[in-house]
Design a protein around this motif. Structure first.
Motif, PDB file in Angstrom:
ATOM      1  N   ILE A  59     -45.081  13.130 -54.245  1.00 54.04           N
ATOM      2  CA  ILE A  59     -44.021  12.134 -54.033  1.00 54.04           C
ATOM      3  C   ILE A  59     -44.440  11.045 -53.031  1.00 54.04           C
ATOM      4  O   ILE A  59     -44.873  11.341 -51.915  1.00 54.04           O
ATOM      5  CB  ILE A  59     -42.739  12.821 -53.500  1.00 54.04           C
ATOM      6  CG1 ILE A  59     -42.224  13.861 -54.482  1.00 54.04           C
ATOM      7  CG2 ILE A  59     -41.660  11.792 -53.141  1.00 54.04           C
ATOM      8  CD1 ILE A  59     -41.420  13.353 -55.626  1.00 54.04           C
ATOM      9  N   THR A  60     -44.276   9.781 -53.460  1.00 55.01           N
ATOM     10  CA  THR A  60     -44.503   8.656 -52.546  1.00 55.01           C
ATOM     11  C   THR A  60     -43.194   7.939 -52.226  1.00 55.01           C
ATOM     12  O   THR A  60     -43.108   7.171 -51.284  1.00 55.01           O
ATOM     13  CB  THR A  60     -45.485   7.637 -53.166  1.00 55.01           C
ATOM     14  OG1 THR A  60     -44.964   7.233 -54.451  1.00 55.01           O
ATOM     15  CG2 THR A  60     -46.867   8.236 -53.357  1.00 55.01           C
ATOM     16  N   LYS A  61     -42.184   8.181 -53.054  1.00 50.71           N
ATOM     17  CA  LYS A  61     -40.882   7.561 -52.814  1.00 50.71           C
ATOM     18  C   LYS A  61     -39.814   8.425 -53.463  1.00 50.71           C
ATOM     19  O   LYS A  61     -40.021   8.942 -54.565  1.00 50.71           O
ATOM     20  CB  LYS A  61     -40.870   6.156 -53.449  1.00 50.71           C
ATOM     21  CG  LYS A  61     -39.569   5.400 -53.255  1.00 50.71           C
ATOM     22  CD  LYS A  61     -39.620   4.075 -54.053  1.00 50.71           C
ATOM     23  CE  LYS A  61     -38.225   3.595 -54.366  1.00 50.71           C
ATOM     24  NZ  LYS A  61     -37.629   2.690 -53.473  1.00 50.71           N
ATOM     25  N   ALA A  62     -38.706   8.582 -52.770  1.00 50.64           N
ATOM     26  CA  ALA A  62     -37.606   9.370 -53.339  1.00 50.64           C
ATOM     27  C   ALA A  62     -36.288   8.716 -52.967  1.00 50.64           C
ATOM     28  O   ALA A  62     -36.101   8.307 -51.826  1.00 50.64           O
ATOM     29  CB  ALA A  62     -37.650  10.802 -52.795  1.00 50.64           C
ATOM     30  N   ASN A  63     -35.406   8.612 -53.922  1.00 50.82           N
ATOM     31  CA  ASN A  63     -34.093   8.028 -53.652  1.00 50.82           C
ATOM     32  C   ASN A  63     -33.028   8.802 -54.421  1.00 50.82           C
ATOM     33  O   ASN A  63     -33.221   9.149 -55.582  1.00 50.82           O
ATOM     34  CB  ASN A  63     -34.070   6.551 -54.069  1.00 50.82           C
ATOM     35  CG  ASN A  63     -32.788   5.864 -53.646  1.00 50.82           C
ATOM     36  OD1 ASN A  63     -32.216   6.179 -52.606  1.00 50.82           O
ATOM     37  ND2 ASN A  63     -32.320   4.933 -54.456  1.00 50.82           N
ATOM     38  N   LEU A  64     -31.949   9.079 -53.750  1.00 45.67           N
ATOM     39  CA  LEU A  64     -30.813   9.722 -54.410  1.00 45.67           C
ATOM     40  C   LEU A  64     -29.593   8.839 -54.218  1.00 45.67           C
ATOM     41  O   LEU A  64     -29.373   8.325 -53.133  1.00 45.67           O
ATOM     42  CB  LEU A  64     -30.431  11.051 -53.740  1.00 45.67           C
ATOM     43  CG  LEU A  64     -31.324  12.260 -53.729  1.00 45.67           C
ATOM     44  CD1 LEU A  64     -30.530  13.455 -53.217  1.00 45.67           C
ATOM     45  CD2 LEU A  64     -31.834  12.550 -55.123  1.00 45.67           C
ATOM     46  N   ILE A  65     -28.822   8.669 -55.277  1.00 48.86           N
ATOM     47  CA  ILE A  65     -27.463   8.141 -55.091  1.00 48.86           C
ATOM     48  C   ILE A  65     -26.533   9.208 -55.624  1.00 48.86           C
ATOM     49  O   ILE A  65     -26.540   9.507 -56.823  1.00 48.86           O
ATOM     50  CB  ILE A  65     -27.253   6.794 -55.814  1.00 48.86           C
ATOM     51  CG1 ILE A  65     -28.197   5.734 -55.225  1.00 48.86           C
ATOM     52  CG2 ILE A  65     -25.794   6.339 -55.660  1.00 48.86           C
ATOM     53  CD1 ILE A  65     -28.015   4.337 -55.809  1.00 48.86           C
ATOM     54  N   VAL A  66     -25.782   9.828 -54.730  1.00 48.56           N
ATOM     55  CA  VAL A  66     -24.892  10.900 -55.173  1.00 48.56           C
ATOM     56  C   VAL A  66     -23.557  10.293 -55.584  1.00 48.56           C
ATOM     57  O   VAL A  66     -23.214   9.179 -55.208  1.00 48.56           O
ATOM     58  CB  VAL A  66     -24.723  12.010 -54.101  1.00 48.56           C
ATOM     59  CG1 VAL A  66     -26.069  12.588 -53.715  1.00 48.56           C
ATOM     60  CG2 VAL A  66     -24.003  11.497 -52.868  1.00 48.56           C
ATOM     61  N   ALA A  67     -22.815  11.082 -56.360  1.00 50.27           N
ATOM     62  CA  ALA A  67     -21.563  10.584 -56.937  1.00 50.27           C
ATOM     63  C   ALA A  67     -20.645   9.982 -55.887  1.00 50.27           C
ATOM     64  O   ALA A  67     -20.064   8.908 -56.068  1.00 50.27           O
ATOM     65  CB  ALA A  67     -20.864  11.734 -57.660  1.00 50.27           C
ATOM     66  N   THR A  68     -20.516  10.666 -54.787  1.00 56.49           N
ATOM     67  CA  THR A  68     -19.545  10.226 -53.798  1.00 56.49           C
ATOM     68  C   THR A  68     -19.971   8.912 -53.136  1.00 56.49           C
ATOM     69  O   THR A  68     -19.136   8.141 -52.680  1.00 56.49           O
ATOM     70  CB  THR A  68     -19.281  11.348 -52.785  1.00 56.49           C
ATOM     71  OG1 THR A  68     -18.905  12.514 -53.540  1.00 56.49           O
ATOM     72  CG2 THR A  68     -18.138  11.022 -51.858  1.00 56.49           C
ATOM     73  N   GLN A  69     -21.286   8.639 -53.121  1.00 54.30           N
ATOM     74  CA  GLN A  69     -21.742   7.324 -52.644  1.00 54.30           C
ATOM     75  C   GLN A  69     -21.258   6.218 -53.587  1.00 54.30           C
ATOM     76  O   GLN A  69     -20.840   5.161 -53.151  1.00 54.30           O
ATOM     77  CB  GLN A  69     -23.269   7.280 -52.595  1.00 54.30           C
ATOM     78  CG  GLN A  69     -23.862   7.590 -51.255  1.00 54.30           C
ATOM     79  CD  GLN A  69     -25.359   7.782 -51.397  1.00 54.30           C
ATOM     80  OE1 GLN A  69     -25.827   8.698 -52.069  1.00 54.30           O
ATOM     81  NE2 GLN A  69     -26.122   6.903 -50.777  1.00 54.30           N
ATOM     82  N   ASN A  70     -21.373   6.480 -54.899  1.00 56.18           N
ATOM     83  CA  ASN A  70     -20.869   5.510 -55.875  1.00 56.18           C
ATOM     84  C   ASN A  70     -19.385   5.238 -55.666  1.00 56.18           C
ATOM     85  O   ASN A  70     -18.910   4.134 -55.878  1.00 56.18           O
ATOM     86  CB  ASN A  70     -21.079   6.031 -57.304  1.00 56.18           C
ATOM     87  CG  ASN A  70     -22.524   5.942 -57.767  1.00 56.18           C
ATOM     88  OD1 ASN A  70     -23.137   4.882 -57.683  1.00 56.18           O
ATOM     89  ND2 ASN A  70     -23.073   7.045 -58.221  1.00 56.18           N
ATOM     90  N   ASN A  71     -18.690   6.276 -55.265  1.00 56.05           N
ATOM     91  CA  ASN A  71     -17.233   6.185 -55.144  1.00 56.05           C
ATOM     92  C   ASN A  71     -16.764   5.742 -53.764  1.00 56.05           C
ATOM     93  O   ASN A  71     -15.570   5.536 -53.558  1.00 56.05           O
ATOM     94  CB  ASN A  71     -16.621   7.566 -55.431  1.00 56.05           C
ATOM     95  CG  ASN A  71     -15.867   7.606 -56.740  1.00 56.05           C
ATOM     96  OD1 ASN A  71     -15.560   6.560 -57.316  1.00 56.05           O
ATOM     97  ND2 ASN A  71     -15.557   8.789 -57.211  1.00 56.05           N
ATOM     98  N   ALA A  72     -17.686   5.625 -52.818  1.00 56.58           N
ATOM     99  CA  ALA A  72     -17.280   5.474 -51.406  1.00 56.58           C
ATOM    100  C   ALA A  72     -16.387   4.264 -51.159  1.00 56.58           C
ATOM    101  O   ALA A  72     -15.431   4.331 -50.386  1.00 56.58           O
ATOM    102  CB  ALA A  72     -18.508   5.434 -50.507  1.00 56.58           C
ATOM    103  N   GLY A  73     -16.688   3.141 -51.816  1.00 54.12           N
ATOM    104  CA  GLY A  73     -15.879   1.938 -51.615  1.00 54.12           C
ATOM    105  C   GLY A  73     -14.444   2.165 -52.047  1.00 54.12           C
ATOM    106  O   GLY A  73     -13.498   1.855 -51.326  1.00 54.12           O
ATOM    107  N   ARG A  74     -14.301   2.734 -53.219  1.00 54.66           N
ATOM    108  CA  ARG A  74     -12.944   2.937 -53.734  1.00 54.66           C
ATOM    109  C   ARG A  74     -12.202   4.026 -52.943  1.00 54.66           C
ATOM    110  O   ARG A  74     -11.004   3.906 -52.688  1.00 54.66           O
ATOM    111  CB  ARG A  74     -12.983   3.292 -55.225  1.00 54.66           C
ATOM    112  CG  ARG A  74     -11.582   3.331 -55.786  1.00 54.66           C
ATOM    113  CD  ARG A  74     -11.540   3.538 -57.278  1.00 54.66           C
ATOM    114  NE  ARG A  74     -10.260   4.139 -57.602  1.00 54.66           N
ATOM    115  CZ  ARG A  74      -9.454   3.749 -58.561  1.00 54.66           C
ATOM    116  NH1 ARG A  74      -9.797   2.756 -59.333  1.00 54.66           N
ATOM    117  NH2 ARG A  74      -8.317   4.370 -58.778  1.00 54.66           N
ATOM    118  N   ILE A  75     -12.913   5.073 -52.561  1.00 56.56           N
ATOM    119  CA  ILE A  75     -12.258   6.111 -51.753  1.00 56.56           C
ATOM    120  C   ILE A  75     -11.747   5.484 -50.446  1.00 56.56           C
ATOM    121  O   ILE A  75     -10.639   5.750 -49.996  1.00 56.56           O
ATOM    122  CB  ILE A  75     -13.194   7.309 -51.472  1.00 56.56           C
ATOM    123  CG1 ILE A  75     -13.590   7.995 -52.778  1.00 56.56           C
ATOM    124  CG2 ILE A  75     -12.530   8.308 -50.530  1.00 56.56           C
ATOM    125  CD1 ILE A  75     -14.573   9.154 -52.622  1.00 56.56           C
TER     126      ILE A  75
END
Lengths: 498, 164
Positions: A416-432
């Motif tokens: 691994i040289t790069k790793a990125n995760l976007i979890v569901a709750t990050q997608n939802n954070a603005g609306r939450i």
């Protein structure tokens, strides 16, 4: 149990209120409420915790370890992380799993979705609707839920979850440490002699999902007060919706293209997982390290509704909004009823997520049955061996709580040289955050924090089934809600804890 | 006991914690160290997941020792304490997403799930982890031998109660 502690006092009027909803202060979800000089709520935020150190932790590790590592970082949805990582490895090694391997993955994934949703409907979201939003605090817990639905129903829920978890464990290794996913396929096939029990389980699961819809209709939909709460403006936000869809634009949990529809329901974007960075960007609030996802082409316009604002929503209701329908017949019927009852698509009432979750349970159960009866399931070819050099891989699945993105890059040895995760709750954070803001504004006036705030805020964010993406859970092992009132210099004025 | 002896061990050592989260992994590390000595007599399991998963994990045993990290903030890191069920049962969580032991025991009790009659809980206070990291900090590492000793003391009484 609630206690109020006077920790400090200053004469400052501008304050910040923090609700820290978990035992561990670091790495967990938090709610911050900023009060203006008059003590009115200026803005409230839900902070998705950043998984600190993830990329550093991954650097230099073999990519094949990622399905195991990522399934261990999250105690809530290990199967979703395992699957997203496995799909990212398919992409990284440029391999397409054989049809049988895809069926096995989808079987496990739908069992997981059903099991996780059942837990939320009966246990986690239960206090809000099954017991009732106005019920005394002492009853708004799991015991209250069981008393309301009846012990036999409680037993049914526990028994079905157990069987589904046993299936996942049987096919994929321990539920909490799945090991079935390999780049290009799965580790273990399904044999003919396993089919009868599998079909029986699928039939029972569908019966259970139907039963759950019945419970929801009896307890929630038959109660006018609940329905008007669901449709109230207090719990409504007109945002974009995002979710995976199949070739016919129907809801798919395991695979497909990502579709985004605008607040009026029109398709705004449809993209392959590898293109996610063209569509999703992250906004950082100046006061915090917290990142809020938004649609790049629309732009960040702050925490506001509407087509001009790039905030979008994921999770069950967003999936239903962004698709043209469900992939299975009974779920489609339930979906049509939801849409008709709530005034047509798209449905922007946050609390309708609870209903959408039940509709998805039916689809998951019907999918289980469909796959259990598919002759491809017992095929012998379960893996396409990778032959090409690894480069970049992106894998996306729908976690129960929304779109989950894993992205890895490696050197030619697969490190691994790069790793990125976007979890569901990050997608939802603005609306939450917007939901929490509305709840806070309704309850805090003149600097007085109403104790009912905790309850209503919980309801607002719990509908999304947020996951704090972290498996730490140390004793006392529960989630005390702590609300902190701070002045502008961060000094704590008051703490309310329960 | 007049029952026909079951092949299944009646006692469970359950280690909760996440080895990828620094000190939070202290209990799983302890369980691995205890495995050699006790595996013949006691089921040893570890889980990074708490909440309702505990119901499945505890079900069917007569006795269970739960070892875990604690982050109460009211004792220095490395402090080892035994908690009792009563330390928890007074406060059923209002937010079941993060269900704790009280919720699980309450639910299990209400539904007639066969949960252990004797549950002992040994916790080590830790530094709350701030980032993904393997391995223990100095305080937790220093207290690990005592943690093993205290856990062993409890398990020994279960293997041969007459020796107590």
């Amino acid at each position: 149990m609630e206690s109020v502690t006077q920790e400090a006092h200053t004469g400052t009027v501008a304050r910040r209120v923090t609700i820290d909803p978990i035992t561990r202060l670091e790495g967990h979800g938090k709610i911050d409420i900023f009060l203006d000089a008059g003590g009115e709520v200026e803005r409230a935020y839900y902070q998705i915790p950043e998984l600190r150190g993830f990329e550093v932790f991954c650097l230099g590790r073999p990519a094949e370890e990622m399905p195991q590592i990522t399934s261990r970082i999250c105690g809530v949805c290990p199967t979703a992380h395992h699957m997203a990582a496995t799909k990212a490895l398919d992409d990284l090694y440029h391999v397409d799993p054989p049809p049988t391997a895809k069926k096995i993955r989808e079987l496990i994934y739908n069992a997981f979705m059903l099991e996780d949703h059942a837990l939320h409907v009966y246990i986690l979201g239960g206090p809000d609707f099954i017991v009732g939003p106005d019920a005394p605090k002492a009853l708004r817990n799991v015991v209250g839920v069981i008393d309301k639905v009846g012990i036999d129903t409680g037993k049914k829920v526990i028994a079905m979850r157990k069987r589904l978890r046993e299936l996942i464990a049987h096919l994929g290794g321990k539920v909490i440490h799945p090991v079935f996913g390999l780049p290009g396929g799965v580790a273990k096939g399904v044999t003919q002699d396993e089919i009868p029990a599998l079909r029986q389980l699928a039939d029972d699961a569908l019966e259970f999902a139907r039963f759950t819809l019945g419970v929801f209709k009896t307890i929630v939909l038959a109660n006018e007060k609940y329905v008007s709460l669901i449709t109230s403006e207090d719990f409504t936000h007109r945002t974009y919706s995002m979710g995976l869809v199949d070739a016919k634009n129907r809801v798919n949990f395991y695979d497909g293209m990502v579709r985004v529809t605008d607040p009026s329901g029109k398709e705004f974007a449809k993209f392959a997982p590898a293109k996610y960075l063209d569509v999703i960007a992250e906004h950082v609030e100046p006061w915090s390290y917290v990142k809020f996802c938004y649609l790049k082409q629309v732009g960040w316009k702050g925490f506001v509704d509407g087509a001009e604002s790039g905030i979008y929503s994921v999770a069950p209701l967003a999936r239903l909004n962004t698709s043209d329908g469900m992939a299975t017949p009974e779920a489609q019927k339930a979906y049509e009823e939801l849409v008709a009852t709530l005034g047509g698509k798209p449905v922007h009432h946050t609390l309708a997520n609870h209903w959408a979750r039940v509709v998805e349970m039916i689809q998951a159960a019907e999918k289980l049955r469909e796959i259990a009866n598919d002759p491809l399931l017992t095929g012998k070819e379960i893996r396409t061996l990778p032959t090409e050099k690894p480069t970049v891989g992106v894998g996306i699945v729908e976690a129960p709580r929304g779109t989950l993105i894993h992205h890895y890059e490696t050197d030619e040895r697969g490190l691994i040289t790069k790793a990125n995760l976007i979890v569901a709750t990050q997608n939802n954070a603005g609306r939450i955050s917007m939901s929490v803001d509305k709840a806070a504004k309704g309850l805090i006036h003149g600097g007085v924090v109403n104790d009912g705030l905790l309850n209503k805020i919980e309801m607002a964010f719990r509908a999304y089934d947020p996951c704090n993406a972290c498996a730490t859970h140390s004793l006392p092992g529960q989630m005390p809600l702590t609300l902190r009132l701070r002045n502008v210099s961060g000094e704590v004025l008051r703490v309310i804890r329960r | 006991m007049t029952d026909i002896p079951s092949r299944k061990p009646q006692a469970l050592l359950l280690a909760l914690g996440n080895p990828l989260m620094g000190d939070d992994g202290v209990a799983p590390l302890a369980a691995r160290a205890l495995r050699r000595r006790y595996r013949e007599d006691i089921d040893i399991d570890e889980s990074p997941v708490a909440g309702f998963a505990l119901l499945d994990l505890l079900s069917g045993y007569n006795r269970a020792l739960i070892i875990d990290a604690s982050a109460t903030g009211n004792a220095p890191p490395g402090t080892i304490r035994e908690f009792t069920r009563e330390d928890f049962t007074a406060d059923v969580s209002a937010s079941p997403h993060y269900a704790g032991l009280p919720d699980v025991l309450a639910l299990g009790g209400r539904l007639g799930v066969p949960l252990p009659g004797e549950i002992r809980i040994l916790g080590m206070e830790i530094e709350p982890p701030e980032a993904l990291r393997e391995g223990l900090g100095p305080a937790a590492a220093g207290s690990l031998p005592e943690f093993l000793r205290r856990a062993g003391e409890i398990l020994d009484t279960w293997i041969d109660p007459s020796s107590k």
